[in-house]
Design an enzyme around this catalytic site. Structure first.
Site, PDB file in Angstrom:
ATOM      1  N   ILE A  98       0.815  -1.223   0.000  1.00 36.02           N
ATOM      2  CA  ILE A  98       0.000   0.000   0.000  1.00 36.02           C
ATOM      3  C   ILE A  98       0.854   1.281   0.000  1.00 36.02           C
ATOM      4  O   ILE A  98       0.399   2.338  -0.440  1.00 36.02           O
ATOM      5  CB  ILE A  98      -0.982  -0.040   1.196  1.00 36.02           C
ATOM      6  N   ASN A 120      12.537  -8.230   5.599  1.00 39.25           N
ATOM      7  CA  ASN A 120      12.924  -7.694   6.902  1.00 39.25           C
ATOM      8  C   ASN A 120      12.490  -8.698   7.966  1.00 39.25           C
ATOM      9  O   ASN A 120      11.304  -9.027   8.053  1.00 39.25           O
ATOM     10  CB  ASN A 120      12.252  -6.338   7.137  1.00 39.25           C
ATOM     11  N   HIS A 169       6.967 -11.847   5.378  1.00 32.65           N
ATOM     12  CA  HIS A 169       6.607 -11.464   4.002  1.00 32.65           C
ATOM     13  C   HIS A 169       7.855 -11.109   3.217  1.00 32.65           C
ATOM     14  O   HIS A 169       8.829 -10.603   3.772  1.00 32.65           O
ATOM     15  CB  HIS A 169       5.623 -10.287   4.000  1.00 32.65           C
TER      16      HIS A 169
HETATM   17  P1  5GP Z   1       8.024  -4.458   6.792  1.00 31.80           P
HETATM   18  O1  5GP Z   1       8.710  -3.201   7.227  1.00 31.80           O
HETATM   19  O2  5GP Z   1       7.295  -5.125   7.922  1.00 31.80           O
HETATM   20  O3  5GP Z   1       8.969  -5.387   6.076  1.00 31.80           O
HETATM   21  O4  5GP Z   1       6.980  -4.000   5.706  1.00 31.80           O
HETATM   22  C1  5GP Z   1       5.594  -4.011   5.863  1.00 31.80           C
HETATM   23  C2  5GP Z   1       4.993  -3.486   4.590  1.00 31.80           C
HETATM   24  O5  5GP Z   1       3.596  -3.717   4.635  1.00 31.80           O
HETATM   25  C3  5GP Z   1       5.191  -1.981   4.376  1.00 31.80           C
HETATM   26  O6  5GP Z   1       5.921  -1.764   3.180  1.00 31.80           O
HETATM   27  C4  5GP Z   1       3.774  -1.426   4.329  1.00 31.80           C
HETATM   28  O7  5GP Z   1       3.614  -0.424   3.359  1.00 31.80           O
HETATM   29  C5  5GP Z   1       2.929  -2.655   4.009  1.00 31.80           C
HETATM   30  N1  5GP Z   1       1.600  -2.599   4.577  1.00 31.80           N
HETATM   31  C6  5GP Z   1       1.262  -2.305   5.867  1.00 31.80           C
HETATM   32  N2  5GP Z   1      -0.071  -2.362   6.038  1.00 31.80           N
HETATM   33  C7  5GP Z   1      -0.592  -2.705   4.830  1.00 31.80           C
HETATM   34  C8  5GP Z   1      -1.950  -2.916   4.379  1.00 31.80           C
HETATM   35  O8  5GP Z   1      -2.928  -2.796   5.105  1.00 31.80           O
HETATM   36  N3  5GP Z   1      -2.093  -3.270   3.071  1.00 31.80           N
HETATM   37  C9  5GP Z   1      -1.040  -3.418   2.224  1.00 31.80           C
HETATM   38  N4  5GP Z   1      -1.304  -3.775   0.970  1.00 31.80           N
HETATM   39  N5  5GP Z   1       0.235  -3.219   2.616  1.00 31.80           N
HETATM   40  C10 5GP Z   1       0.452  -2.862   3.911  1.00 31.80           C
END
Ligand code: 5GP
Ligand code: ZN
Length: 136
Positions: A31, A86, A99
């Site tokens: 997003i 990450n 993820h």
């Molecule tokens: P992290 O820092 O945990 O590796 O990345 C989490 C990712 O999830 C971020 O890039 C953030 O933009 C994405 N993200 C967080 N909440 C949502 C959501 O509700 N929907 C989508 N599609 N992406 C999300």
């Protein structure tokens, strides 16, 4: 996991721009993308990090990552992409559901994935290898 945003997406409780789904994984657009087209590949079973993921989920996730990377390249990409995962707070993990980020790269985009290089002193590199090897 009731409070997990990705579990909610997997369960259809909140919407996502879904690209791919099979029995074990789902992929949808991030997003807040690093570049437009930035995808996430997410195992359906909640695990916090790569180490906690089951081998079959991991295998399905990396296969799905290849499938989505290929589709990105064929649609509007050029074959260049970064895969980022990450794992843990210090690594910048914000969503505690494992993820894989798949980020298409473009000429002159503003994304920088670079680090400064440190140096090992003397036999330090061998000591590090020994410490890690004990737990393999
Ligand atoms: P992290 O820092 O945990 O590796 O990345 C989490 C990712 O999830 C971020 O890039 C953030 O933009 C994405 N993200 C967080 N909440 C949502 C959501 O509700 N929907 C989508 N599609 N992406 C999300
Ligand atoms: Zn979850």
């Amino acid at each position: 996991m009731e409070d997990c945003v990705f579990c909610k997406i997997i369960g259809g409780k909140i919407p996502s721009a879904k690209i791919y789904e099979d029995e074990k994984v789902i992929s949808f657009l991030d997003i807040m993308p690093a570049n437009k087209g930035h995808c996430l590949v997410v195992p359906k079973i909640h695990a916090q990090t790569l180490v906690e993921m089951g081998d079959e989920d991991l295998s399905a996730a990396i296969k799905a990552t290849k499938k989505v990377a290929r589709a990105l390249s064929l649609s509007f990409g050029n074959g260049s992409f970064n895969i980022v995962m990450n794992n843990g707070k210090e690594a910048g993990q914000l969503v505690n559901h494992a993820h894989i980020h798949l980020i298409p790269r473009f000429q002159k985009d503003r994304l920088r994935i670079k680090w400064s290089h440190l140096k090992y002193e003397g036999d330090e590199i061998k000591d590090y290898a020994e410490k890690i090897k004990k737990f393999i």
